[in-house]
Design an enzyme around this catalytic site. Structure first.
Site, mmCIF file in Angstrom:
data_model
loop_
_atom_site.group_PDB
_atom_site.id
_atom_site.type_symbol
_atom_site.label_atom_id
_atom_site.label_comp_id
_atom_site.label_asym_id
_atom_site.label_seq_id
_atom_site.Cartn_x
_atom_site.Cartn_y
_atom_site.Cartn_z
ATOM 1 N N ASN A 116 0.433 2.083 6.794
ATOM 2 C CA ASN A 116 0.281 1.237 5.613
ATOM 3 C C ASN A 116 0.469 2.026 4.327
ATOM 4 O OD1 ASN A 116 -0.332 -1.028 7.200
ATOM 5 N ND2 ASN A 116 -2.467 -0.385 7.336
ATOM 6 N N THR A 155 1.500 -12.520 9.186
ATOM 7 C CA THR A 155 2.124 -12.163 10.466
ATOM 8 C C THR A 155 2.350 -13.390 11.359
ATOM 9 O OG1 THR A 155 -0.105 -11.591 11.238
ATOM 10 C CG2 THR A 155 1.288 -9.776 10.535
ATOM 11 N N GLN A 200 12.096 -14.563 6.949
ATOM 12 C CA GLN A 200 10.816 -15.119 6.507
ATOM 13 C C GLN A 200 10.769 -14.977 4.989
ATOM 14 O OE1 GLN A 200 7.322 -12.758 6.981
ATOM 15 N NE2 GLN A 200 5.931 -14.489 7.096
ATOM 16 N N ARG A 227 0.814 -1.220 0.000
ATOM 17 C CA ARG A 227 0.000 0.000 0.000
ATOM 18 C C ARG A 227 0.852 1.276 0.000
ATOM 19 N NH1 ARG A 227 -3.689 -2.374 4.842
ATOM 20 N NH2 ARG A 227 -1.797 -3.607 5.091
ATOM 21 N N SER A 229 41.641 40.192 -5.054
ATOM 22 C CA SER A 229 40.372 39.757 -5.647
ATOM 23 C C SER A 229 40.563 39.145 -7.018
ATOM 24 C CB SER A 229 39.435 40.959 -5.782
ATOM 25 O OG SER A 229 39.165 41.469 -4.513
ATOM 26 N N ALA A 266 45.589 41.525 -7.261
ATOM 27 C CA ALA A 266 44.245 41.207 -7.766
ATOM 28 C C ALA A 266 44.308 40.781 -9.227
ATOM 29 C CB ALA A 266 43.344 42.418 -7.618
ATOM 30 N N TYR A 304 35.582 29.978 -4.747
ATOM 31 C CA TYR A 304 35.576 28.525 -4.648
ATOM 32 C C TYR A 304 36.909 28.079 -4.089
ATOM 33 C CZ TYR A 304 36.011 23.635 -5.579
ATOM 34 O OH TYR A 304 36.238 22.294 -5.396
HETATM 35 C C1 UD1 Z 1 -2.082 -6.220 11.119
HETATM 36 C C2 UD1 Z 1 -3.063 -7.115 11.890
HETATM 37 C C3 UD1 Z 1 -4.317 -6.305 12.190
HETATM 38 C C4 UD1 Z 1 -3.954 -5.081 12.987
HETATM 39 C C5 UD1 Z 1 -2.900 -4.258 12.288
HETATM 40 C C6 UD1 Z 1 -2.390 -3.184 13.234
HETATM 41 C C7 UD1 Z 1 -2.742 -9.434 11.157
HETATM 42 C C8 UD1 Z 1 -3.247 -10.531 10.320
HETATM 43 N N1 UD1 Z 1 -3.378 -8.275 11.083
HETATM 44 O O1 UD1 Z 1 -2.697 -5.879 9.904
HETATM 45 O O2 UD1 Z 1 -5.232 -7.113 12.919
HETATM 46 O O3 UD1 Z 1 -5.119 -4.286 13.204
HETATM 47 O O4 UD1 Z 1 -1.767 -5.069 11.912
HETATM 48 O O5 UD1 Z 1 -1.523 -2.298 12.612
HETATM 49 O O6 UD1 Z 1 -1.800 -9.630 11.906
HETATM 50 N N2 UD1 Z 1 4.736 -8.692 8.155
HETATM 51 C C9 UD1 Z 1 5.699 -9.669 8.086
HETATM 52 N N3 UD1 Z 1 5.477 -10.778 7.329
HETATM 53 C C10 UD1 Z 1 4.315 -10.969 6.647
HETATM 54 C C11 UD1 Z 1 3.322 -9.963 6.719
HETATM 55 C C12 UD1 Z 1 3.567 -8.837 7.489
HETATM 56 O O7 UD1 Z 1 6.763 -9.541 8.687
HETATM 57 O O8 UD1 Z 1 4.187 -11.993 5.987
HETATM 58 C C13 UD1 Z 1 5.005 -7.472 8.949
HETATM 59 C C14 UD1 Z 1 4.942 -6.217 8.095
HETATM 60 O O9 UD1 Z 1 6.236 -5.894 7.584
HETATM 61 C C15 UD1 Z 1 4.451 -5.174 9.086
HETATM 62 C C16 UD1 Z 1 3.646 -5.986 10.097
HETATM 63 O O10 UD1 Z 1 4.007 -7.324 9.926
HETATM 64 O O11 UD1 Z 1 5.491 -4.507 9.743
HETATM 65 C C17 UD1 Z 1 2.147 -5.833 9.896
HETATM 66 O O12 UD1 Z 1 1.818 -6.207 8.596
HETATM 67 P P1 UD1 Z 1 0.687 -5.500 7.749
HETATM 68 O O13 UD1 Z 1 0.588 -6.148 6.434
HETATM 69 O O14 UD1 Z 1 0.870 -4.030 7.787
HETATM 70 O O15 UD1 Z 1 -0.594 -5.900 8.613
HETATM 71 P P2 UD1 Z 1 -1.970 -5.125 8.670
HETATM 72 O O16 UD1 Z 1 -2.743 -5.427 7.459
HETATM 73 O O17 UD1 Z 1 -1.754 -3.707 9.035
HETATM 74 CA CA CA Z 2 0.002 -2.401 9.178
#
Ligand code: UD1
Ligand code: CA
Length: 465
Positions: A227, A77, A71, A15, A405, A423, A366
């Site tokens: 985001n 997450t 990862q 996003r 100068s 100069a 300069y």
């Molecule tokens: C997530 C939560 C949501 C919460 C919100 C708060 C989940 C499924 N959703 O959504 O409930 O309200 O945060 O801000 O957990 N990341 C990884 N690996 C991945 C995916 C994401 O490391 O595979 C990291 C991203 O880099 C980021 C964080 O996890 O720093 C959150 O990921 P993001 O995709 O922004 O989650 P949200 O959709 O905001």
């Molecule tokens: Ca987020």
């Protein structure tokens, strides 16, 4: 008891619509993820960062002292925390934080750890305005008939009624580490639409086991996740204001906070005065009683006590000693060293040059790849010709030398101490100590010649019809 924090930073951050990983977007000069890491460290945690998308650049930005886990590919997450399983202890409490929540304060994390106690999971929730609830991307906190939290539903999977819920998941949790890694994460199932493993399912598991606490945090701004670039700008504005207030309370006058930008890494001293439009970046350090004039930009630059940087000056990787004057509209580039009491005036550019104590270059010059002795006076329009198209060469100017100068000093060249250069000279040979050097065409003066030319022009003009 071990205190560990896992910071999730492996996501793609689509996003943001950027080629740069979301968590590397800078906020007040510091990568987004670094803010969260520092908050966790300040709360006494060992930090492990989960990297994935652009893993190499994210890992590099962390420096050497911070643990990380990989990862690859990013599959949600829940999967991200599972990837950290081998890198953190399975005992005590583990905090899980999002790398995109940079404004979280250490005090909030300390409070979460304190309140967590023996629970299996404590999740920080926050309230958003009911009007914005249906559009918000946050996971919704679903409560049962008794008001107990039963699960979290992601916006993408929520019903219309669930989208109206205005209590949402901040993405910040404390878990019983053993329970999380050994009982819960191995059981996660992927969710549509992207077949991702959600960490929020661990919240439902804790609810089912009777070990969940949902802690409503009263400052939703602090926990705002970033985001997109609109949220990025909210976070930047808040963090910037916080930095400005910190320095004002430490004795810095900021004439117009709304137009002043100070990176998190900058250091200032008492009685520094910043005029409107000042931008201070990187490792810049400013000592006591320095005034920085309107619209100056200083990056990685040190300024000694009592100096003044006047309006519109730009300094990068420079060192300005005590009691110096710079500008207005001077440009100090990398490797500039101004010694005590030296003066650089308007439209002077300096690079890889030391200007000795009390030396002056007041106008339109300069000076590059040079060493200039104490008390030297560099006249208006002096140029060190340091580059012949292939190599850079050095210019030495001795103490108390007076350069007239509009002089071109063709490097390599050495001008001795106590010398005078006339100069308009083009100096191509060394000038010994105490000498006068004049290197320009001798002046011709033809008596009454001007009048002759004026008369001739007047006759021509009279003939024209
Ligand atoms: C997530 C939560 C949501 C919460 C919100 C708060 C989940 C499924 N959703 O959504 O409930 O309200 O945060 O801000 O957990 N990341 C990884 N690996 C991945 C995916 C994401 O490391 O595979 C990291 C991203 O880099 C980021 C964080 O996890 O720093 C959150 O990921 P993001 O995709 O922004 O989650 P949200 O959709 O905001
Ligand atoms: Ca987020």
């Amino acid at each position: 008891m071990a205190r560990t924090a896992i910071v999730l930073a492996a996501g793609r951050g689509t996003r943001m619509k950027s080629t740069l990983s979301k968590v590397l977007h800078p906020l007040c000069g510091r990568p987004m993820v670094q803010w969260t890491i520092e908050a966790a460290q300040a709360a006494g945690c060992e930090v492990c960062v989960v990297v994935g998308h652009q893993a190499e650049s994210v890992r590099e930005s962390l420096g050497d002292n911070i643990g990380h886990a990989l990862q690859d590919p990013p599959r949600g997450t829940g999967d991200a925390v599972r990837c950290a399983s081998g890198s953190v202890p399975h005992e005590g409490t583990v905090l899980v934080l999002s790398g995109d929540t940079p404004r979280v304060r250490p005090e909030t994390l300390e409070q979460l750890l304190e309140q967590h106690g023996d629970a299996l999971c404590s999740v920080l929730t926050m309230g958003i305005t009911p009007q914005s609830a249906p559009e918000s991307a946050y996971g919704r906190i679903v409560r049962d008939d008794q008001g107990q939290v039963s699960r979290i539903v992601e916006a993408a999977n929520a019903s219309d009624a669930e989208l109206e819920i205005s209590e949402v998941n901040s993405g910040i949790y404390a878990f019983n580490a053993r329970w999380l890694f050994e009982d819960v994460l191995p059981q996660l199932q992927p969710h549509p639409p992207k077949d991702e493993y959600y960490l929020t399912d661990a919240v439902a598991a804790a609810a089912e086991a009777g070990g969940l606490q949902a802690l409503l945090h009263d400052n939703a701004d602090e926990l705002e996740g970033i985001n997109d670039r609109v949220q990025l700008s909210h976070a930047e504005a808040a963090l910037r204001r916080h930095i400005l207030e910190k320095w004002m309370l430490a004795g810095v006058t900021i004439r117009d906070p709304s137009s002043t930008y100070i990176d998190a890494s900058v250091k200032l001293s008492m009685d520094v005065i910043l005029e409107p439009g000042v931008v201070l970046k990187g490792s810049t350090q400013i000592s006591e009683k320095v005034r920085v004039g309107p619209h100056c930009v200083l990056e990685n630059t040190q300024v000694g006590p009592g100096s003044e940087i006047k309006a519109g000056s730009v300094c990068l990787n420079a060192s300005v000693g005590p009691q110096c004057a710079v500008g207005p509209m001077a440009r100090l580039r990398e490797g500039t060293v101004l010694e005590t009491g030296s003066k650089v005036g308007n439209f002077v550019e300096i690079k890889k040059t030391t200007l000795g104590a009390q030396a002056k270059a007041s106008h339109l010059s300069y000076l590059g790849d040079s060493v200039i002795g104490p008390g030297a006076n560099i006249g208006a329009g002096t140029i060190t010709c340091n580059y012949d198209g292939h190599t850079k060469s050095k210019t030495h100017i001795g103490e108390r030398a007076f350069i007239g100068s509009n002089t071109a000093l063709v490097a390599p060249v050495s001008i001795g101490k106590n010398t005078i250069v006339g100069a308009g000279s083009v100096v191509t040979h060394d000038v010994p100590d105490g000498a006068l050097a004049v290197a320009r065409a001798p002046q011709k003066t033809l008596k009454e010649k001007a009048q002759t030319i004026h008369d001739k022009n007047a006759r021509k003009a009279a003939k024209k019809p």
